[in-house]
Design a protein around this motif. Structure first.
Motif, short mmCIF file in Angstrom:
data_model
loop_
_atom_site.label_atom_id
_atom_site.label_comp_id
_atom_site.label_asym_id
_atom_site.label_seq_id
_atom_site.Cartn_x
_atom_site.Cartn_y
_atom_site.Cartn_z
N GLY A 1 -22.77 -4.57 -22.61
CA GLY A 1 -22.22 -4.07 -21.36
C GLY A 1 -22.18 -5.06 -20.22
O GLY A 1 -21.62 -4.75 -19.16
N ALA A 2 -22.77 -6.24 -20.39
CA ALA A 2 -22.70 -7.25 -19.33
C ALA A 2 -21.30 -7.83 -19.25
O ALA A 2 -20.58 -7.90 -20.24
N THR A 3 -20.92 -8.26 -18.07
CA THR A 3 -19.58 -8.80 -17.83
C THR A 3 -19.65 -10.32 -17.70
O THR A 3 -20.43 -10.84 -16.89
N TYR A 4 -18.84 -11.01 -18.48
CA TYR A 4 -18.84 -12.47 -18.48
C TYR A 4 -17.89 -13.02 -17.43
O TYR A 4 -16.77 -12.53 -17.25
N TYR A 5 -18.34 -14.06 -16.72
CA TYR A 5 -17.51 -14.79 -15.77
C TYR A 5 -17.48 -16.26 -16.18
O TYR A 5 -18.51 -16.93 -16.14
N GLU A 6 -16.35 -16.73 -16.56
CA GLU A 6 -16.21 -18.14 -16.89
C GLU A 6 -16.40 -19.01 -15.66
O GLU A 6 -16.96 -20.10 -15.72
N SER A 7 -15.97 -18.48 -14.50
CA SER A 7 -16.08 -19.20 -13.23
C SER A 7 -17.27 -18.68 -12.44
O SER A 7 -17.34 -17.49 -12.10
N LEU A 8 -18.23 -19.56 -12.14
CA LEU A 8 -19.37 -19.18 -11.32
C LEU A 8 -18.91 -18.74 -9.94
O LEU A 8 -19.44 -17.78 -9.37
N GLU A 9 -17.91 -19.44 -9.42
CA GLU A 9 -17.41 -19.11 -8.07
C GLU A 9 -16.84 -17.70 -8.00
O GLU A 9 -16.91 -17.05 -6.95
N ASP A 10 -16.29 -17.22 -9.09
CA ASP A 10 -15.77 -15.85 -9.11
C ASP A 10 -16.89 -14.82 -9.21
O ASP A 10 -16.75 -13.69 -8.71
N MET A 11 -17.99 -15.17 -9.86
CA MET A 11 -19.08 -14.21 -10.05
C MET A 11 -19.95 -14.04 -8.80
O MET A 11 -20.35 -12.92 -8.45
N LEU A 12 -20.24 -15.13 -8.11
CA LEU A 12 -21.22 -15.10 -7.03
C LEU A 12 -20.93 -14.07 -5.94
O LEU A 12 -21.86 -13.38 -5.49
N PRO A 13 -19.68 -13.91 -5.49
CA PRO A 13 -19.45 -12.92 -4.42
C PRO A 13 -19.74 -11.49 -4.81
O PRO A 13 -19.84 -10.61 -3.94
N LYS A 14 -19.92 -11.22 -6.10
CA LYS A 14 -20.15 -9.85 -6.58
C LYS A 14 -21.63 -9.56 -6.82
O LYS A 14 -21.97 -8.44 -7.21
#
Length: 324
Positions: free
Chosen positions: A192-205
């Motif tokens: 159920g975890a969501t993968y983000y290839e881009s760290l910059e896209d993940m951090l704001p969430k």
């Protein structure tokens, strides 16, 4: 194994069960009363001519240290998962095997990371300080409020054994888990975890960000003023991995300004003497690089290191070899 017991050194006193095993199965000098540094372990190695040396971060072996090891040494068994203190390519190039102690410390490291998450969110350091001073006044409805952990979004950087174990624990708090990794996990391991290839896209969430990756040998910190600025204001940073992952000046600025609500730290750039500016911050919950510090885990680590020695001497594959 030959009839002659293998000769070994250890740079620190091991836990009681392991010391008893050494007395029975190995030939070794008495356990050191204080950790031996590199110079001391090299001197003793030339005097004792061991087949294996058990080390920790107290006695790093790099560059000229590796070249100075006697020919008798065929294994360096580090009682740790981390290899920052060893020049593994140089050791392997000399024909010296290397082993570490993965897996056995996964759960305790993940437990400590969850402790840091909860303590940082719920202002444990400030509550403890208040109580040690005698408390003295009731708190108002809006005084010294922390943040609820349950239901928050947790971002994890690095989902090896420990990162995945933290994710499993986070699900018990109904947290939404995001992760950034060099490669995506097999879907059966994501749970159920969501993968983000881009760290910059993940951090704001991320409400909470937890680090679980090794430090890059030649790279700078992954947590900088730029990456911290991408986190939402009022977020929490937890680092139970390596101090080199974080630009501590940027971290201090973010904590002082309120951009970060708090931090939970087990590791630091300068150990065992962390930056005094961090020590002075009220909104940091700190532990002394103690992720594996339980009787059960440290015993298992010592025993696994000895298992590697036993396998080497018997001509069998090492249980936990380091190959690169």
């Amino acid at each position: 194994m030959s009839d002659t017991k293998p000769r070994i050194l250890r740079s620190v006193r091991l836990l009681n069960a392991a010391e008893k095993r050494i007395e029975t199965d190995f030939i070794a000098p008495p356990p050191p009363t204080t950790p031996l540094d590199t110079a001391a372990i090299l001197k003793l190695a030339h005097e004792f001519q061991p087949v294996a040396i058990l080390v920790t971060h107290h006695s790093p072996l790099k560059g000229a240290d590796v070249a100075a090891l006697p020919e008798s040494v065929k294994l360096i068994a580090t009682v740790s998962v981390g290899l920052d203190h060893l020049d593994v390519p140089a050791l392997l190039a000399r024909g010296i095997a290397v082993s570490n102690t993965p897996d056995v410390l996964t759960d305790c490291n993940a437990d400590l990371a969850m402790m840091l998450i909860i303590a940082a969110c719920r202002r444990a350091a400030e509550y403890y300080t208040l109580m040690k001073k005698g408390w003295g006044h009731t708190l108002g409805m809006d005084e010294m409020l922390g943040h609820r952990v349950t239901g928050k979004t947790l971002g994890i950087i690095g989902v090896g054994r420990i990162g995945q174990a933290v994710a499993r624990r986070a699900r018990g708090f109904e947290m939404n888990v995001l992760y950034h990794n060099r490669r995506r996990l097999d879907p059966t391991h994501e749970q159920g975890a969501t993968y983000y290839e881009s760290l910059e896209d993940m951090l704001p969430k991320c409400n909470i960000l937890s680090l679980h990756l090794p430090a890059a040998p030649s790279g700078g910190p992954i947590i900088t003023a730029r990456t911290l600025a991408l986190l939402p204001r009022g977020s929490v940073l937890v680092n139970a991995a390596r101090g080199a992952l974080v630009d501590e000046t940027a971290l201090i600025d973010a904590l002082r300004s309120g951009h970060l609500f708090s931090a939970g730290l087990d590791v630091y750039q300068n150990e065992p003497n962390p930056d005094p500016r961090i020590l002075a911050l009220p909104n940091v919950f700190m532990t002394p690089h103690a992720g594996s510090a339980t009787v059960e885990t440290r015993t298992a680590m010592c025993m696994l290191a000895l298992d590697n020695v036993t396998a080497l001497v018997a001509g069998k594959p090492l249980p936990t070899p380091v190959t690169a």
